[in-house]
Write a protein that holds these residues in place. Sequence first.
Motif, PDB file in Angstrom:
ATOM      1  N   GLY A 223       0.826  -1.209   0.000  1.00 54.78           N
ATOM      2  CA  GLY A 223       0.000   0.000   0.000  1.00 54.78           C
ATOM      3  C   GLY A 223       0.850   1.245   0.000  1.00 54.78           C
ATOM      4  N   TRP A 224       2.163   1.068   0.277  1.00 54.85           N
ATOM      5  CA  TRP A 224       3.085   2.186   0.291  1.00 54.85           C
ATOM      6  C   TRP A 224       4.169   1.953  -0.747  1.00 54.85           C
ATOM      7  CZ3 TRP A 224       1.013   5.840   3.169  1.00 54.85           C
ATOM      8  CH2 TRP A 224       0.150   5.467   4.204  1.00 54.85           C
ATOM      9  N   GLN A 225       4.671   3.019  -1.329  1.00 55.82           N
ATOM     10  CA  GLN A 225       5.697   2.882  -2.351  1.00 55.82           C
ATOM     11  C   GLN A 225       6.963   2.235  -1.789  1.00 55.82           C
ATOM     12  OE1 GLN A 225       4.969   3.249  -5.346  1.00 55.82           O
ATOM     13  NE2 GLN A 225       6.904   3.263  -6.446  1.00 55.82           N
ATOM     14  N   LYS A 226       7.194   2.408  -0.484  1.00 61.91           N
ATOM     15  CA  LYS A 226       8.369   1.783   0.128  1.00 61.91           C
ATOM     16  C   LYS A 226       8.283   0.266   0.054  1.00 61.91           C
ATOM     17  CE  LYS A 226      12.325   2.165   2.258  1.00 61.91           C
ATOM     18  NZ  LYS A 226      12.694   0.751   2.168  1.00 61.91           N
ATOM     19  N   ASN A 286      21.581 -11.216  20.222  1.00 62.53           N
ATOM     20  CA  ASN A 286      22.750 -11.450  19.381  1.00 62.53           C
ATOM     21  C   ASN A 286      22.352 -11.276  17.918  1.00 62.53           C
ATOM     22  OD1 ASN A 286      24.935 -12.383  17.944  1.00 62.53           O
ATOM     23  ND2 ASN A 286      25.119 -14.327  19.017  1.00 62.53           N
ATOM     24  N   LEU A 287      22.812 -10.206  17.312  1.00 59.61           N
ATOM     25  CA  LEU A 287      22.479  -9.934  15.904  1.00 59.61           C
ATOM     26  C   LEU A 287      23.727 -10.022  15.038  1.00 59.61           C
ATOM     27  CD1 LEU A 287      19.993  -6.915  16.232  1.00 59.61           C
ATOM     28  CD2 LEU A 287      19.578  -9.364  16.587  1.00 59.61           C
ATOM     29  N   ASN A 288      24.570 -11.019  15.317  1.00 64.92           N
ATOM     30  CA  ASN A 288      25.842 -11.083  14.588  1.00 64.92           C
ATOM     31  C   ASN A 288      25.693 -11.482  13.127  1.00 64.92           C
ATOM     32  OD1 ASN A 288      25.264 -13.783  14.884  1.00 64.92           O
ATOM     33  ND2 ASN A 288      27.090 -14.283  16.099  1.00 64.92           N
ATOM     34  N   GLN A 289      24.496 -11.946  12.711  1.00 65.77           N
ATOM     35  CA  GLN A 289      24.271 -12.269  11.297  1.00 65.77           C
ATOM     36  C   GLN A 289      23.905 -11.028  10.475  1.00 65.77           C
ATOM     37  OE1 GLN A 289      24.617 -15.411   9.944  1.00 65.77           O
ATOM     38  NE2 GLN A 289      25.374 -16.027  11.955  1.00 65.77           N
ATOM     39  N   LEU A 290      23.589  -9.949  11.164  1.00 68.05           N
ATOM     40  CA  LEU A 290      23.113  -8.730  10.488  1.00 68.05           C
ATOM     41  C   LEU A 290      24.299  -7.930   9.959  1.00 68.05           C
ATOM     42  CD1 LEU A 290      20.401  -7.164  10.028  1.00 68.05           C
ATOM     43  CD2 LEU A 290      20.944  -5.888  12.108  1.00 68.05           C
ATOM     44  N   HIS A 291      24.407  -7.837   8.628  1.00 68.09           N
ATOM     45  CA  HIS A 291      25.523  -7.073   8.066  1.00 68.09           C
ATOM     46  C   HIS A 291      25.101  -5.702   7.539  1.00 68.09           C
ATOM     47  CE1 HIS A 291      24.395  -7.753   3.831  1.00 68.09           C
ATOM     48  NE2 HIS A 291      24.299  -9.049   4.062  1.00 68.09           N
ATOM     49  N   THR A 292      23.786  -5.496   7.357  1.00 70.13           N
ATOM     50  CA  THR A 292      23.304  -4.210   6.844  1.00 70.13           C
ATOM     51  C   THR A 292      22.022  -3.814   7.557  1.00 70.13           C
ATOM     52  OG1 THR A 292      24.272  -4.553   4.644  1.00 70.13           O
ATOM     53  CG2 THR A 292      22.452  -2.987   4.799  1.00 70.13           C
ATOM     54  N   ALA A 293      21.971  -2.573   8.025  1.00 70.99           N
ATOM     55  CA  ALA A 293      20.756  -2.023   8.625  1.00 70.99           C
ATOM     56  C   ALA A 293      20.547  -0.630   8.056  1.00 70.99           C
ATOM     57  CB  ALA A 293      20.875  -1.963  10.143  1.00 70.99           C
ATOM     58  N   VAL A 294      19.389  -0.401   7.437  1.00 67.49           N
ATOM     59  CA  VAL A 294      19.126   0.891   6.812  1.00 67.49           C
ATOM     60  C   VAL A 294      17.794   1.442   7.300  1.00 67.49           C
ATOM     61  CG1 VAL A 294      20.477   0.346   4.751  1.00 67.49           C
ATOM     62  CG2 VAL A 294      18.034  -0.140   4.775  1.00 67.49           C
ATOM     63  N   SER A 295      17.660   2.753   7.147  1.00 68.63           N
ATOM     64  CA  SER A 295      16.479   3.465   7.621  1.00 68.63           C
ATOM     65  C   SER A 295      16.090   4.515   6.588  1.00 68.63           C
ATOM     66  CB  SER A 295      16.783   4.139   8.961  1.00 68.63           C
ATOM     67  OG  SER A 295      15.736   4.991   9.364  1.00 68.63           O
ATOM     68  N   ALA A 296      14.788   4.703   6.405  1.00 68.49           N
ATOM     69  CA  ALA A 296      14.324   5.723   5.463  1.00 68.49           C
ATOM     70  C   ALA A 296      12.951   6.215   5.894  1.00 68.49           C
ATOM     71  CB  ALA A 296      14.269   5.162   4.046  1.00 68.49           C
ATOM     72  N   GLY A 297      12.564   7.358   5.393  1.00 67.56           N
ATOM     73  CA  GLY A 297      11.249   7.919   5.680  1.00 67.56           C
ATOM     74  C   GLY A 297      11.319   9.252   6.403  1.00 67.56           C
ATOM     75  N   GLU A 298      12.329   9.401   7.265  1.00 70.58           N
ATOM     76  CA  GLU A 298      12.553  10.636   8.002  1.00 70.58           C
ATOM     77  C   GLU A 298      13.924  10.527   8.655  1.00 70.58           C
ATOM     78  OE1 GLU A 298       9.905  10.882  11.472  1.00 70.58           O
ATOM     79  OE2 GLU A 298       9.373   8.805  11.055  1.00 70.58           O
ATOM     80  N   PRO A 299      14.524  11.632   9.077  1.00 72.65           N
ATOM     81  CA  PRO A 299      15.856  11.564   9.688  1.00 72.65           C
ATOM     82  C   PRO A 299      15.864  10.717  10.956  1.00 72.65           C
ATOM     83  CG  PRO A 299      15.308  13.821   9.076  1.00 72.65           C
ATOM     84  CD  PRO A 299      14.045  13.021   8.924  1.00 72.65           C
ATOM     85  N   GLY A 321      14.661   9.429  -0.041  1.00 73.05           N
ATOM     86  CA  GLY A 321      14.034   9.378  -1.356  1.00 73.05           C
ATOM     87  C   GLY A 321      12.590   9.821  -1.223  1.00 73.05           C
ATOM     88  N   GLN A 322      11.861   9.793  -2.312  1.00 69.72           N
ATOM     89  CA  GLN A 322      10.455  10.211  -2.301  1.00 69.72           C
ATOM     90  C   GLN A 322       9.622   9.253  -3.137  1.00 69.72           C
ATOM     91  OE1 GLN A 322      10.654  14.398  -3.692  1.00 69.72           O
ATOM     92  NE2 GLN A 322       9.986  14.923  -1.634  1.00 69.72           N
ATOM     93  N   THR A 323       8.316   9.333  -2.969  1.00 72.73           N
ATOM     94  CA  THR A 323       7.414   8.538  -3.804  1.00 72.73           C
ATOM     95  C   THR A 323       7.685   8.826  -5.271  1.00 72.73           C
ATOM     96  OG1 THR A 323       5.720   8.552  -2.082  1.00 72.73           O
ATOM     97  CG2 THR A 323       4.990   8.054  -4.321  1.00 72.73           C
ATOM     98  N   GLU A 324       8.062  10.069  -5.576  1.00 74.69           N
ATOM     99  CA  GLU A 324       8.284  10.455  -6.973  1.00 74.69           C
ATOM    100  C   GLU A 324       9.601   9.933  -7.556  1.00 74.69           C
ATOM    101  OE1 GLU A 324       5.576  13.735  -5.346  1.00 74.69           O
ATOM    102  OE2 GLU A 324       7.178  12.452  -4.599  1.00 74.69           O
ATOM    103  N   SER A 325      10.439   9.332  -6.727  1.00 71.65           N
ATOM    104  CA  SER A 325      11.758   8.937  -7.229  1.00 71.65           C
ATOM    105  C   SER A 325      12.103   7.544  -6.732  1.00 71.65           C
ATOM    106  CB  SER A 325      12.811   9.952  -6.779  1.00 71.65           C
ATOM    107  OG  SER A 325      12.853  10.025  -5.360  1.00 71.65           O
TER     108      SER A 325
END
Length: 520
Positions: A223-226, A286-299, A321-325
């Motif tokens: 329901g969201w572009q994300k 223990n999150l030692n399998q996690l190699h990437t964590a990203v966040s988006a939507g607001e600072p 980013g934005q819905t337009e891009s």
Amino acid sequence: MDLSTLLTPEKYNIANEIDKHYSDQKLALIWEDESGEQKSVTYAELIKKSNQLANGLRTLGIEKGDRVVVMTTRLIESYVIYLACLKAGVVISPSSELLRSKDLVYRLNHSEAKAIITYHPYVTEFEKISEDTPFLQHRIVFGKEVSDWLSLESIISAESESFNTVETRKDDYAFLAYTSGTTGMPKGVVHSHGWGYAHLRIAAGKWLNISEKDTVWATAAPGWQKWVWSPLLSILGSGATGYVYHGKFQPGKYLQLLQDKKINVLCCTPTEYRMMAKHDEIANYNLNQLHTAVSAGEPLNREVIDVFSTNFNIQIRDGYGQTESTLLIANLNERIEKTGSMGQPLLKEFMEIVDENGQPVPVNEVGTIAVRRDFPALFELYYKDHERTMSSYVGDYFLTGDRASKDEDNYYWFQGRNDDVIISSGYTIGPFEVEDALMKHNSVKECAVVASPDSIRGNVVKAFVVLKDGIEGTDQLGNDLKQFVKNITAPYKYPRIIEFIESLPKTDSGKIRRVALRSN
């Protein structure tokens, strides 16, 4: 990044990016709900089921270029529906399950949707629509049979598991997503198949760092572009395994799942990260399998980044980013001392900070984040709104409406919105939509809605309300107004704070001075 890799073939369909990972062994999706029920599906099973639905849509007369409103949730069927529509050349209009009938009828009529496809609990909201929907021909439901609705399961069962994906060109429409603005009804943002090609090559590899071996959890909901960005295209287009959790957010539960499911890549909202960071027992996981964590939507707050760095030795990387891009700017951790910035443009040739005339501003001067109009992952247009489309450009640039500065190393530093759109917990909320709902209450004379800073959600919706003569602004009335808004528009839009005032500050021409309200 080599720009030649972004040159989309003239004939291109996004579905082919997923089809190429066809395998009887490789898991495409692992799903579970909060009760512990689990399911999984291989790439072969997902593609075959999508082929059956694509054939079923064709049997119904839903053809290339037709629009379909899709309202579903975090289910395997959601992936089947989206992939089937892309294969059939059908234009998907994603709709959140939080939308109400007034939101839905606008989308149905504005998009000229030929069909609805929805999960059975959401049928009720569609059936509340009393207005005419002259373009609508088919109402399709899944998960449970509903009287006077077509069953998606029945449509699929009679069809072949083979389907020749419809030939589409790079500029053929793929998605029609609606996004809130400061005035008027939501904008219909059109993305082409060519947008998907560029998005995958910009976002999935360099920012998300996804490989075919990874298990990836992107928490966005359909329901969201994300959701199109990450759970659908970035994960399945990379041949990875997507983890899907259909349950309420609970910080401890999320941390436990990250540990137990050995998640390699996590894409969360800032609000989810903030609440996990505040969990009392975060150090016990223990999150030692996690190699990437990203966040988006607001600072994202620096304190939250520090908590994850201290406890798990992982740097949450912010993206913009934005819905337009697509993803435009990201922190790729090339310089740790820049933590807290938006990061750098992924394609620096196409990004700039400009003034009101569309001219680049000097280093460290605040202006509007702008995207060159030939950026390969920019939207096609605002549907049926040529004036709004043209006004979003100044000179060579599309103006995002967000304010920032950039430093000597081309790192961008976010300053705030150029307009009055509110971003709360990653949701984009137009003040007009909330004000329109409030004004329907018989106690309200005038109102204005702004963002109010919040430590968990980033911002919350705050409404300043002028009551009709003789009506007293009590706590009970405030609660009544909140519930009133919840009942007629998406619940995430309701004002969490209501302040009763005698009058609204206005300019000489009568426009509400929101800047004055935001300072309260």
